[in-house]
Design a protein around this motif. Structure first.
Motif, mmCIF file in Angstrom:
data_model
loop_
_atom_site.group_PDB
_atom_site.id
_atom_site.type_symbol
_atom_site.label_atom_id
_atom_site.label_comp_id
_atom_site.label_asym_id
_atom_site.label_seq_id
_atom_site.Cartn_x
_atom_site.Cartn_y
_atom_site.Cartn_z
ATOM 1 N N LYS A 84 -3.245 6.679 -2.107
ATOM 2 C CA LYS A 84 -2.374 7.770 -1.664
ATOM 3 C C LYS A 84 -0.915 7.328 -1.560
ATOM 4 C CE LYS A 84 -6.040 10.119 0.717
ATOM 5 N NZ LYS A 84 -6.524 10.802 1.883
ATOM 6 N N GLY A 85 -0.584 6.236 -2.233
ATOM 7 C CA GLY A 85 0.763 5.681 -2.166
ATOM 8 C C GLY A 85 1.783 6.490 -2.946
ATOM 9 N N GLU A 86 3.028 6.096 -2.796
ATOM 10 C CA GLU A 86 4.167 6.777 -3.404
ATOM 11 C C GLU A 86 4.012 6.953 -4.917
ATOM 12 O OE1 GLU A 86 8.125 8.416 -3.291
ATOM 13 O OE2 GLU A 86 6.728 7.972 -1.679
ATOM 14 N N TYR A 87 3.454 5.950 -5.593
ATOM 15 C CA TYR A 87 3.340 5.986 -7.045
ATOM 16 C C TYR A 87 1.894 6.045 -7.530
ATOM 17 C CZ TYR A 87 8.161 4.574 -6.519
ATOM 18 O OH TYR A 87 9.479 4.514 -6.158
ATOM 19 N N SER A 124 0.821 -1.214 0.000
ATOM 20 C CA SER A 124 0.000 0.000 0.000
ATOM 21 C C SER A 124 0.858 1.270 0.000
ATOM 22 C CB SER A 124 -0.949 0.012 1.191
ATOM 23 O OG SER A 124 -0.214 -0.011 2.403
ATOM 24 N N TYR A 125 2.073 1.191 0.538
ATOM 25 C CA TYR A 125 2.981 2.342 0.524
ATOM 26 C C TYR A 125 3.238 2.809 -0.910
ATOM 27 C CZ TYR A 125 7.328 5.014 0.864
ATOM 28 O OH TYR A 125 8.283 5.984 0.760
ATOM 29 N N CYS A 144 5.892 -7.906 -4.621
ATOM 30 C CA CYS A 144 5.288 -7.695 -3.298
ATOM 31 C C CYS A 144 4.150 -8.687 -3.061
ATOM 32 C CB CYS A 144 4.782 -6.268 -3.175
ATOM 33 S SG CYS A 144 6.017 -5.006 -3.485
ATOM 34 N N PRO A 145 4.438 -9.987 -3.080
ATOM 35 C CA PRO A 145 3.371 -10.957 -2.838
ATOM 36 C C PRO A 145 2.845 -10.822 -1.412
ATOM 37 C CG PRO A 145 5.494 -12.041 -2.786
ATOM 38 C CD PRO A 145 5.739 -10.613 -3.215
ATOM 39 N N ASP A 146 1.626 -11.171 -1.227
ATOM 40 C CA ASP A 146 0.978 -11.065 0.087
ATOM 41 C C ASP A 146 0.958 -9.628 0.593
ATOM 42 O OD1 ASP A 146 0.618 -13.864 0.093
ATOM 43 O OD2 ASP A 146 2.650 -14.119 0.866
ATOM 44 N N LYS A 147 1.006 -8.687 -0.354
ATOM 45 C CA LYS A 147 0.917 -7.252 -0.045
ATOM 46 C C LYS A 147 2.053 -6.722 0.815
ATOM 47 C CE LYS A 147 -4.050 -7.219 -0.651
ATOM 48 N NZ LYS A 147 -4.257 -6.669 -1.908
ATOM 49 N N VAL A 148 3.198 -7.413 0.792
ATOM 50 C CA VAL A 148 4.385 -6.964 1.518
ATOM 51 C C VAL A 148 5.563 -6.978 0.550
ATOM 52 C CG1 VAL A 148 5.976 -7.461 3.404
ATOM 53 C CG2 VAL A 148 3.540 -7.880 3.705
ATOM 54 N N CYS A 149 6.301 -5.870 0.514
ATOM 55 C CA CYS A 149 7.468 -5.752 -0.358
ATOM 56 C C CYS A 149 8.724 -6.060 0.454
ATOM 57 C CB CYS A 149 7.549 -4.351 -0.948
ATOM 58 S SG CYS A 149 6.074 -3.878 -1.878
ATOM 59 N N ALA A 184 4.647 -5.236 -12.432
ATOM 60 C CA ALA A 184 5.760 -5.919 -11.767
ATOM 61 C C ALA A 184 5.712 -5.728 -10.254
ATOM 62 C CB ALA A 184 7.086 -5.404 -12.307
ATOM 63 N N LEU A 185 5.109 -4.660 -9.812
ATOM 64 C CA LEU A 185 5.066 -4.375 -8.376
ATOM 65 C C LEU A 185 4.351 -5.484 -7.608
ATOM 66 C CD1 LEU A 185 5.885 -2.333 -6.240
ATOM 67 C CD2 LEU A 185 3.728 -1.145 -6.647
#
Length: 86
Positions: A10-13, A4-5, A40-45, A35-36
């Motif tokens: 409202k994220g960075e990109y 989500s960052y 970032c599987p499982d919503k974690v990068c 590609a993001l």
């Protein structure tokens, strides 16, 4: 960092992602490869996966990530959308 960052409303990109999605919807020959979500599987990068670095530095994928995570999915994406010439 959480996905989500980068990708939330409202994220960075967010502005870039929204603009690209809009163009993709308006043009039949524009395809957006996400590609993001692969990185970032499982919503974690994460920066590592099983002790293998996924990034060369702060902004660039490692050879491992490029070859083993992104490339297979990109080839599938290109074939699925008939983008590759045979």
């Amino acid at each position: 960092k959480p996905l989500s960052y980068f990708a939330s409303e409202k994220g960075e990109y967010s502005y870039i992602n929204q603009s690209l999605r809009k163009i993709e919807g308006e043009e039949k020959n524009i395809f957006l490869f996400d590609a993001l979500s692969l990185m970032c599987p499982d919503k974690v990068c994460n920066y590592k996966k099983k002790n293998t670095l996924l990034y060369f530095d702060e902004d660039h994928l490692s050879n491992h990530a490029a070859l083993n995570i992104i490339a297979p999915e990109m080839l599938y994406f290109l074939n699925k959308n008939n983008i590759l010439f045979r």
